[in-house]
Motif scaffolding. Structure first.
Motif, mmCIF file in Angstrom:
data_model
loop_
_atom_site.group_PDB
_atom_site.id
_atom_site.type_symbol
_atom_site.label_atom_id
_atom_site.label_comp_id
_atom_site.label_asym_id
_atom_site.label_seq_id
_atom_site.Cartn_x
_atom_site.Cartn_y
_atom_site.Cartn_z
ATOM 1 N N ILE A 29 7.043 5.130 7.017
ATOM 2 C CA ILE A 29 6.358 6.392 7.103
ATOM 3 C C ILE A 29 7.310 7.760 7.171
ATOM 4 C CG2 ILE A 29 4.482 7.786 8.003
ATOM 5 C CD1 ILE A 29 4.854 4.505 9.384
ATOM 6 N N ARG A 54 4.202 6.975 2.438
ATOM 7 C CA ARG A 54 4.073 5.822 3.282
ATOM 8 C C ARG A 54 3.999 4.852 2.411
ATOM 9 N NH1 ARG A 54 0.921 5.066 8.386
ATOM 10 N NH2 ARG A 54 0.722 2.826 8.729
ATOM 11 N N SER A 63 3.750 0.449 2.941
ATOM 12 C CA SER A 63 3.259 -0.699 3.819
ATOM 13 C C SER A 63 3.476 -1.983 3.144
ATOM 14 C CB SER A 63 1.874 -0.489 4.450
ATOM 15 O OG SER A 63 2.021 0.656 5.309
ATOM 16 N N GLU A 74 1.859 -6.440 9.333
ATOM 17 C CA GLU A 74 2.189 -5.422 8.308
ATOM 18 C C GLU A 74 3.535 -4.690 8.711
ATOM 19 O OE1 GLU A 74 0.026 -1.132 7.393
ATOM 20 O OE2 GLU A 74 -1.299 -3.053 6.892
ATOM 21 N N TYR A 75 4.427 -4.419 7.757
ATOM 22 C CA TYR A 75 5.545 -3.455 7.849
ATOM 23 C C TYR A 75 5.313 -2.285 7.250
ATOM 24 C CZ TYR A 75 10.389 -2.065 7.961
ATOM 25 O OH TYR A 75 11.602 -1.359 8.105
ATOM 26 N N SER A 76 5.551 -1.213 7.731
ATOM 27 C CA SER A 76 5.356 0.017 7.168
ATOM 28 C C SER A 76 6.421 0.985 7.440
ATOM 29 C CB SER A 76 4.099 0.770 8.053
ATOM 30 O OG SER A 76 2.876 0.306 7.629
ATOM 31 N N ARG A 124 0.822 -1.140 -0.223
ATOM 32 C CA ARG A 124 -0.171 -0.029 -0.100
ATOM 33 C C ARG A 124 0.927 1.131 0.006
ATOM 34 N NH1 ARG A 124 -3.193 -2.784 4.031
ATOM 35 N NH2 ARG A 124 -5.025 -3.876 3.073
#
Length: 433
Positions: free
Chosen positions: A167, A154, A156, A163-165, A144
């Motif tokens: 930012i 961002r 993800s 989930e790994y994000s 995403r």
């Protein structure tokens, strides 16, 4: 739709840059960093998205190849959000546990590189972007993405139960791994005051390296930046991607030494944003690298998309190097990167570029056997190298060639490495100079 060939008597992008009135777009395209052939694109990062449901190829006005390249370069869409389906299939062989290039310095304190907490070493940062993003080099992944100008992004990586994000919000860069409930915090890089960001705005901030290369736009722009008279460029029909009308831009190397068959980029007909990127090998078969939007929205994402507060109980680590610590700076001064490899040289250009570097202790073997080299006297390590690659010799000495569906690498017995999206013969020729 009929195949559209480039105008002005050339099938290369060089002619595009010479066309009157189109030079600014060409110059802008070349500002993007050129990868080491397509090897850098394939290794960093990102792969395949199966294409999206199509309601039939749209009927669009004809456009010349050089005009479509200029359209991509001039695209100024700074706000978007969407989902990208990615897959990479380089055909990499699996290495036995304990084997590594180099002298073993990259292994964790627990003795086994990359296996559990022991392999990462005490106090390791499970949310570190450098470690996590290497997972994108193989398999299929759902991403995403969101952006609101040069200082808010961002990305993800969506997994089954985690989930790994990453930012970026202003001068802060956060990485959060929900599986381990760990957070990595660092300072986002600042561009020079007179530098321009990717959209041409003065005084902008750089996009952190960790957030680059993870979308069709990044892949396409890196590839187009390397386009020159060694490339055949055509427009080959139209397509429907993520519900949007797109032109199909096709790039093919003219150099016989390249292992790239073709790069196909679906370009949004309205705003010039690349919506899909596909890299096919010369040997045929399915794509090696492809990234495609399955959903995309070019309106401004909500502000809370880029807001982040570490969850309760999360372990937070800071990137000391980002605050001027000696961590990676000293190594870079010595010509070493984080993996302990000496500074890289680039041989050749365009599609046949070859990266040359050296491992500090020759070709490492199993854990504990520092300095051992391949060949008949290397025991089990030599047999392992023989099994994974093919033995070669020349004026450079001897070594092994390791092949994937796209990228080939020559590792000499004295520790020199030559890698690129080129044939084995091209690597041996470069090593012999």
């Amino acid at each position: 739709m009929a195949r559209i060939e480039p105008t002005h008597g050339t099938d290369g992008a060089a002619g595009a840059g010479e066309s009157a009135g189109r030079a600014p777009g060409r110059r802008k395209a070349v500002r993007y960093a050129v990868p080491v052939a397509v090897a850098g694109i394939a290794a960093a990062s990102i792969g395949i998205g199966t294409a999206l449901a199509s309601s039939g190829d749209p009927d669009l006005p004809e456009i010349a190849a050089q005009d479509l390249i200029a359209k991509v370069a001039q695209s100024d869409a700074q706000q978007l959000s969407g989902t990208v389906k990615v897959t990479t299939d380089l055909g990499l062989p699996s290495l036995p546990e304990g084997f590594s290039l180099g002298d073993g310095q990259g292994q964790g304190q627990g003795g086994k590189a990359g296996h559990g907490k022991a392999g990462r070493g005490a106090g390791a940062d499970a949310a570190s972007p450098q470690a996590k993003l290497t997972e994108l080099a193989s398999g299929t992944h759902t991403l995403r993405v969101a952006a609101d100008g040069p200082d808010k992004q961002r990305l993800s990586i969506v997994e089954r139960a985690a989930e790994y994000s990453l930012i970026r919000n202003g001068d802060q860069l956060w990485a959060y791994d929900s599986k381990s409930n760990t957070v990595h915090r660092s300072a986002a890089p600042q561009a020079a005051k007179d530098a321009k960001d990717a959209h041409g705005a003065k005084g902008g901030k750089e996009t952190p390296e960790e957030l680059r290369g993870a979308s069709p736009q990044d892949l396409a722009k890196k590839t187009l930046a390397a386009v020159d008279d060694s490339t055949s460029v055509t427009v080959d029909g139209t397509a429907k991607v993520a519900g949007r009308d797109a032109y199909q831009l096709v790039l093919k190397p003219k150099q016989a030494e390249s292992t790239v068959g073709a790069v196909r980029i679906a370009v949004d007909a309205k705003n010039g944003v690349p919506l899909k990127f596909t890299l096919a090998p010369k040997g045929g078969g399915k794509a090696v690298v492809e990234a495609a939007f399955t959903k995309v929205d070019f309106s401004r994402p909500s502000a809370d998309t880029f807001a982040f507060t570490p969850p309760k109980g999360a372990e937070v680590t800071e990137d000391k190097g980002a605050k001027g610590g000696k961590g990676g700076a000293d190594d870079r001064k010595k010509g070493l990167d984080a993996s302990g490899l000496s500074g890289m040289n680039v041989l050749g250009k365009s599609w046949t570029s070859i990266a040359e570097f050296k491992t500090p202790g020759g070709v490492g073997t199993a854990a504990g056997a520092k300095g051992a080299k391949g060949g008949k006297d290397a025991g089990p390590a030599g047999a392992l190298l023989d099994g994974l690659g093919s033995k070669v010799s020349g004026s450079f000495g001897s070594g092994h060639v390791f092949s994937t569906r796209l990228v080939n690498a020559l590792v000499t017995d004295d520790g020199k490495v030559y890698v690129g999206a080129v044939t084995k013969d091209a690597l041996m020729k470069a090593a012999s100079k």
